[in-house]
Design a protein around this motif. Sequence first.
Motif, short mmCIF file in Angstrom:
data_model
loop_
_atom_site.label_atom_id
_atom_site.label_comp_id
_atom_site.label_asym_id
_atom_site.label_seq_id
_atom_site.Cartn_x
_atom_site.Cartn_y
_atom_site.Cartn_z
N GLY A 48 0.79 -1.22 0.00
CA GLY A 48 0.00 0.00 0.00
C GLY A 48 0.82 1.27 0.00
N ALA A 49 2.08 1.19 -0.43
CA ALA A 49 2.97 2.35 -0.37
C ALA A 49 2.47 3.53 -1.19
N GLY A 50 1.75 3.27 -2.25
CA GLY A 50 1.25 4.36 -3.09
C GLY A 50 -0.11 4.87 -2.67
N GLY B 23 -9.17 4.34 14.70
CA GLY B 23 -9.21 3.31 13.68
C GLY B 23 -8.58 3.75 12.37
N ILE B 24 -8.59 2.82 11.43
CA ILE B 24 -8.12 3.10 10.07
C ILE B 24 -9.16 2.56 9.09
N GLY B 25 -9.19 3.17 7.92
CA GLY B 25 -10.12 2.74 6.89
C GLY B 25 -9.60 3.12 5.52
N VAL B 26 -10.35 2.79 4.51
CA VAL B 26 -10.01 3.13 3.13
C VAL B 26 -10.14 4.63 2.95
N ASP C 291 -8.83 8.21 -5.82
CA ASP C 291 -9.57 7.76 -7.00
C ASP C 291 -8.85 6.61 -7.73
N THR C 292 -7.91 5.96 -7.05
CA THR C 292 -7.21 4.82 -7.64
C THR C 292 -7.82 3.53 -7.10
N LEU C 293 -7.22 2.42 -7.44
CA LEU C 293 -7.69 1.13 -6.95
C LEU C 293 -7.61 1.02 -5.44
N CYS C 294 -6.78 1.83 -4.81
CA CYS C 294 -6.64 1.79 -3.35
C CYS C 294 -7.98 2.05 -2.66
N SER C 295 -8.81 2.87 -3.25
CA SER C 295 -10.08 3.22 -2.61
C SER C 295 -11.17 2.17 -2.86
#
Length: 141
Positions: free
Chosen positions: A57-59, A92-95, A100-104
């Motif tokens: 998830g570096a990017g 907490g953590i979340g998306v 707007d990339t695949l990360c989301s």
Amino acid sequence: MRMICAVLPLLALAGCSSFRADPNQVTQVPSDRLLAYQQPVEGGGQIVVNRDMGGLGAGCYIAVLIDRQVAARIGIGEEASFQVPAGNRIVGIGVDEQDDTLCSKGRLRRELALPLAAGESRHFRIVSENRNGFAIQRDDH
């Protein structure tokens, strides 16, 4: 040769786990990605979140959530501080839904409940592991 073929994938997977950044390399999350809990709270406490270095998830940014509200978008090797009221808090953590990339497009929700006393400072660390993905954990340095 077979031994190399067997060990190489394991080494590649091990490279996906995160590691604590050297304190000299940690940077503050820029103000445009700090979205809440930045003003001092009388009788409140502080929550500090640090994201490890690593390839997974570096990017991508990860959303830091305080009481289920997005408080920041944090990248690798970054740290953010939040001023919160004393009492029971949820960190907490979340998306990062602003991405707007695949990360989301993934799913991520990890939370920890904690009591926070007035004047107290609690530290947390966002880690990534090749098996379990992202997690948030207490960081007692």
